[in-house]
Design an enzyme around this catalytic site. Structure first.
Site, PDB file in Angstrom:
ATOM      1  N   ASN A 146       0.848  -1.191   0.000  1.00  0.00           N
ATOM      2  CA  ASN A 146       0.000   0.000   0.000  1.00  0.00           C
ATOM      3  C   ASN A 146       0.887   1.245   0.000  1.00  0.00           C
ATOM      4  OD1 ASN A 146      -1.421   1.933   2.499  1.00  0.00           O
ATOM      5  ND2 ASN A 146      -2.360   1.775   0.484  1.00  0.00           N
ATOM      6  N   HIS A 168      -1.245   2.903   5.552  1.00  0.00           N
ATOM      7  CA  HIS A 168      -2.410   3.544   6.163  1.00  0.00           C
ATOM      8  C   HIS A 168      -3.379   2.474   6.643  1.00  0.00           C
ATOM      9  CE1 HIS A 168      -5.880   3.194   3.324  1.00  0.00           C
ATOM     10  NE2 HIS A 168      -6.559   3.830   4.271  1.00  0.00           N
ATOM     11  N   THR A 217       4.677  -4.463  14.055  1.00  0.00           N
ATOM     12  CA  THR A 217       3.968  -3.271  14.519  1.00  0.00           C
ATOM     13  C   THR A 217       4.903  -2.171  14.986  1.00  0.00           C
ATOM     14  OG1 THR A 217       3.796  -4.182  16.745  1.00  0.00           O
ATOM     15  CG2 THR A 217       1.977  -4.639  15.228  1.00  0.00           C
TER      16      THR A 217
END
Length: 349
Positions: A146, A168, A217
């Protein structure tokens, strides 16, 4: 020299600026195209194809400035919508049924993009959208990148099947306290992410390995082995680790018998492996490992040398040396050399 440019009968090109080099082909059917439409639609402000580029049938290219360096191959079923610019380096391959969208995309030479890869996704046409990647980028089947925010990928990065990189993430309202993220992603040189998910804002340092199925993360330091959900560092500063000569010989003691079997099948000749000298014999050809080099002898004459530390190949190009080069590549041993007029030459960066 064959100067012909081949264009199929069902090709529509609408480009104010069109540059086609020697031996290009657009929309010429081949066997693997049978399940796709024969039509090719190209509508962009500028199209430049280097020597030997191939755009197979069933391809749609719409957008701004499109530049494919020599030897690029765009497979059937590919859809490209890039508003400002798309640039692919030498010998890049886009596999079948890929979707590439965005504003600015630049990828270095030797890209391998498997089938069903998607680049773009939500917000990929916004002004911040950008993908920049170095040479030897590998995108496995069904990889998703992305580009709502910039994605920067270094040289020699492998992103394996079913991986996903997000810049995003949002669905529920930020005004109700739900998480919303827009942030770039950076991946350093010589990284391997087999089947991982990378969240917005993550930086992965050079020479890092991420375990299969991990969800990254937070940022990962260079040289680490990391894995898990969420991903965490298992070992720090473990890569790269150059092998000792004893360890290298141990690797080739395992590799060469396998290579002998494959090369024998490939050449239709008998082969044997001599473990004492780390040598493969195939017909009149001998392939020997010694002192961080692999030397190919034909009729007792040295013809080709693979310099493992310098990552260069010197000498004569043959079908057998090209197959050997490919077998080494499968173990991550890559060379910055390419065939030029029957001999290996260093890359022109």
């Amino acid at each position: 020299m064959d100067m012909e440019v081949k264009i199929g009968s069902d090709v529509q090109i609408d480009c104010p600026e069109l540059i086609l080099s020697e031996k290009c082909s657009i929309g010429i059917p081949v066997q693997e195209d049978l399940n796709h439409s024969s039509k090719v639609l190209i509508r962009c402000s500028r199209l430049e194809l280097g020597m030997g580029c191939v755009i197979q049938p069933g391809v749609v290219i719409i957008g701004g400035s499109i530049k494919f360096a020599p030897g690029c191959r765009i497979s059937s079923g590919v859809i490209i919508r890039v508003q400002e610019s798309l640039e692919l380096g030498k010998n890049s391959v886009i596999g079948s049924d890929c979707l590439i969208e965005g504003r600015r995309i630049k990828i270095g030479r030797e890209l391998w993009c498997g089938p069903y890869v998607r680049i773009g996704g939500g917000s990929c046409f916004e002004p911040q959208s950008q993908l920049t990647a170095g040479y030897w980028l590998h995108l496995g089947m069904r990889t998703f990148i992305n580009t709502a925010r910039p994605v920067t990928i270094g040289n020699e990065v492998g992103i394996g099947t079913n991986s996903a990189i997000y810049t995003h993430g949002a669905y529920q309202s930020v005004l109700q306290g739900f998480p919303v993220a827009f942030a770039p992603v950076t991946i350093g040189d010589n990284c391997w992410l087999p089947g991982a998910i990378v969240n917005p804002g993550v930086t992965i340092g050079a020479n890092t390995v991420i375990g299969v199925g991990s969800v990254v993360t937070r940022s990962i330091p260079a040289g680490a082995l990391a894995a898990g959900v969420p991903c965490r560092v298992l070992k720090e500063s473990v890569f790269p680790r150059p092998l000792s000569e004893e360890e290298r010989r141990a690797f080739f003691r395992d590799f060469l018998p396998v290579a002998a079997e494959i090369l024998a099948h490939y050449t239709k000749q008998e082969s044997r492996f001599e473990p004492e000298t780390l040598t493969i014999k195939i017909g009149t050809t001998a392939i020997t490992y010694y002192d961080n080099t692999i030397t190919v002898f034909t009729d007792r004459t040295q013809t080709t040398i693979f310099h493992l530390q310098a990552r260069q190949v010197q000498g004569t190009v043959t079908p057998l040396t090209e197959k050997l080069r490919d077998l080494l590549r499968r173990y991550g041993i890559r060379f910055k050399s390419e065939p030029v007029n029957g001999n290996y030459q260093p890359w022109e960066e």
